[in-house]
Design a protein around this motif. Sequence first.
Motif, PDB file in Angstrom:
ATOM      1  N   MET A   1      61.767 124.714  27.093  1.00 38.74           N
ATOM      2  CA  MET A   1      60.643 123.655  26.805  1.00 38.74           C
ATOM      3  C   MET A   1      60.272 123.023  28.051  1.00 38.74           C
ATOM      4  O   MET A   1      61.072 122.960  28.901  1.00 38.74           O
ATOM      5  CB  MET A   1      61.455 122.561  26.035  1.00 38.74           C
ATOM      6  CG  MET A   1      60.651 121.376  25.637  1.00 38.74           C
ATOM      7  SD  MET A   1      61.533 120.248  24.560  1.00 38.74           S
ATOM      8  CE  MET A   1      60.323 118.875  24.995  1.00 38.74           C
ATOM      9  N   THR A   2      59.054 123.120  28.019  1.00 37.91           N
ATOM     10  CA  THR A   2      58.482 122.587  29.320  1.00 37.91           C
ATOM     11  C   THR A   2      58.147 121.014  29.489  1.00 37.91           C
ATOM     12  O   THR A   2      57.897 120.374  28.252  1.00 37.91           O
ATOM     13  CB  THR A   2      56.711 123.168  29.350  1.00 37.91           C
ATOM     14  OG1 THR A   2      56.901 124.604  29.027  1.00 37.91           O
ATOM     15  CG2 THR A   2      56.043 122.698  30.385  1.00 37.91           C
ATOM     16  N   ASP A   3      58.185 120.640  30.479  1.00 42.64           N
ATOM     17  CA  ASP A   3      58.138 119.124  30.587  1.00 42.64           C
ATOM     18  C   ASP A   3      56.574 118.645  30.742  1.00 42.64           C
ATOM     19  O   ASP A   3      55.810 119.697  31.152  1.00 42.64           O
ATOM     20  CB  ASP A   3      58.854 118.541  31.910  1.00 42.64           C
ATOM     21  CG  ASP A   3      60.533 118.819  31.463  1.00 42.64           C
ATOM     22  OD1 ASP A   3      60.999 118.571  30.195  1.00 42.64           O
ATOM     23  OD2 ASP A   3      61.264 119.300  32.445  1.00 42.64           O
ATOM     24  N   LEU A   4      56.189 117.315  30.846  1.00 39.97           N
ATOM     25  CA  LEU A   4      55.032 116.981  30.898  1.00 39.97           C
ATOM     26  C   LEU A   4      54.858 116.250  32.387  1.00 39.97           C
ATOM     27  O   LEU A   4      55.561 115.516  32.677  1.00 39.97           O
ATOM     28  CB  LEU A   4      54.642 115.864  30.024  1.00 39.97           C
ATOM     29  CG  LEU A   4      53.399 115.217  29.933  1.00 39.97           C
ATOM     30  CD1 LEU A   4      52.169 116.471  29.889  1.00 39.97           C
ATOM     31  CD2 LEU A   4      53.217 114.185  28.843  1.00 39.97           C
ATOM     32  N   ASN A   5      53.982 116.823  32.994  1.00 38.22           N
ATOM     33  CA  ASN A   5      53.526 116.444  34.490  1.00 38.22           C
ATOM     34  C   ASN A   5      51.923 116.244  34.607  1.00 38.22           C
ATOM     35  O   ASN A   5      51.158 117.074  34.701  1.00 38.22           O
ATOM     36  CB  ASN A   5      53.803 117.525  35.697  1.00 38.22           C
ATOM     37  CG  ASN A   5      53.632 116.900  37.074  1.00 38.22           C
ATOM     38  OD1 ASN A   5      53.085 115.725  37.380  1.00 38.22           O
ATOM     39  ND2 ASN A   5      54.166 117.692  37.921  1.00 38.22           N
ATOM     40  N   HIS A   6      51.415 115.027  34.108  1.00 39.96           N
ATOM     41  CA  HIS A   6      49.954 114.700  34.082  1.00 39.96           C
ATOM     42  C   HIS A   6      49.719 113.330  34.604  1.00 39.96           C
ATOM     43  O   HIS A   6      50.410 112.285  34.305  1.00 39.96           O
ATOM     44  CB  HIS A   6      49.530 115.053  32.684  1.00 39.96           C
ATOM     45  CG  HIS A   6      48.190 114.819  32.301  1.00 39.96           C
ATOM     46  ND1 HIS A   6      47.454 114.588  31.273  1.00 39.96           N
ATOM     47  CD2 HIS A   6      47.169 115.113  33.310  1.00 39.96           C
ATOM     48  CE1 HIS A   6      46.377 114.362  31.326  1.00 39.96           C
ATOM     49  NE2 HIS A   6      46.099 115.093  32.453  1.00 39.96           N
TER      50      HIS A   6
END
Length: 160
Positions: A1-6
């Motif tokens: 699962m990819t994490d969020l970096n925004h």
Amino acid sequence: MTDLNHVVLIGRLTKDLGTDERSFGYVSSGQARANVSIAVNRSKKTGDQWTDEVNYFDVTIWGKTAENLKPYLLKGKQIAVDGYLKQDRWEKDGQKMSKVTIVANNVQLLGGKGEGAAPAVPGAPKFQPNNAQASAGFSGGYSSDSYGDTGSDFPEDIPF
């Protein structure tokens, strides 16, 4: 699962782009790189008083975006940055160091002409309002004359 970096920030540039060789240049692959710093103001309530808090963020802009924005990135200009956080780590004199920067995916120029904007670009189109409509003001009515009259200003079947 990819994490969020925004990250999305709106702030003002702390200095003109290109004032030193570290702020704008080309990497060995030929891609343009612009390093800017923005000041982001935030108001917070301390007791009964509102105080301003300023945070400074380093932003890296790559490619054609960096080249195209170079003449407009002047001290005090307000910009919106949409991107992600990147942490660089290195060791200097046996001490571990790190720095977090924002890598911009999209940069929008904000504010008006008088707010740190570069002079007008020769040959660029200028907005000129239609004098007839500008002098008439807002009428509150709907006119479809310039787009072709359908016989009814508001159709009965709305497509949503």
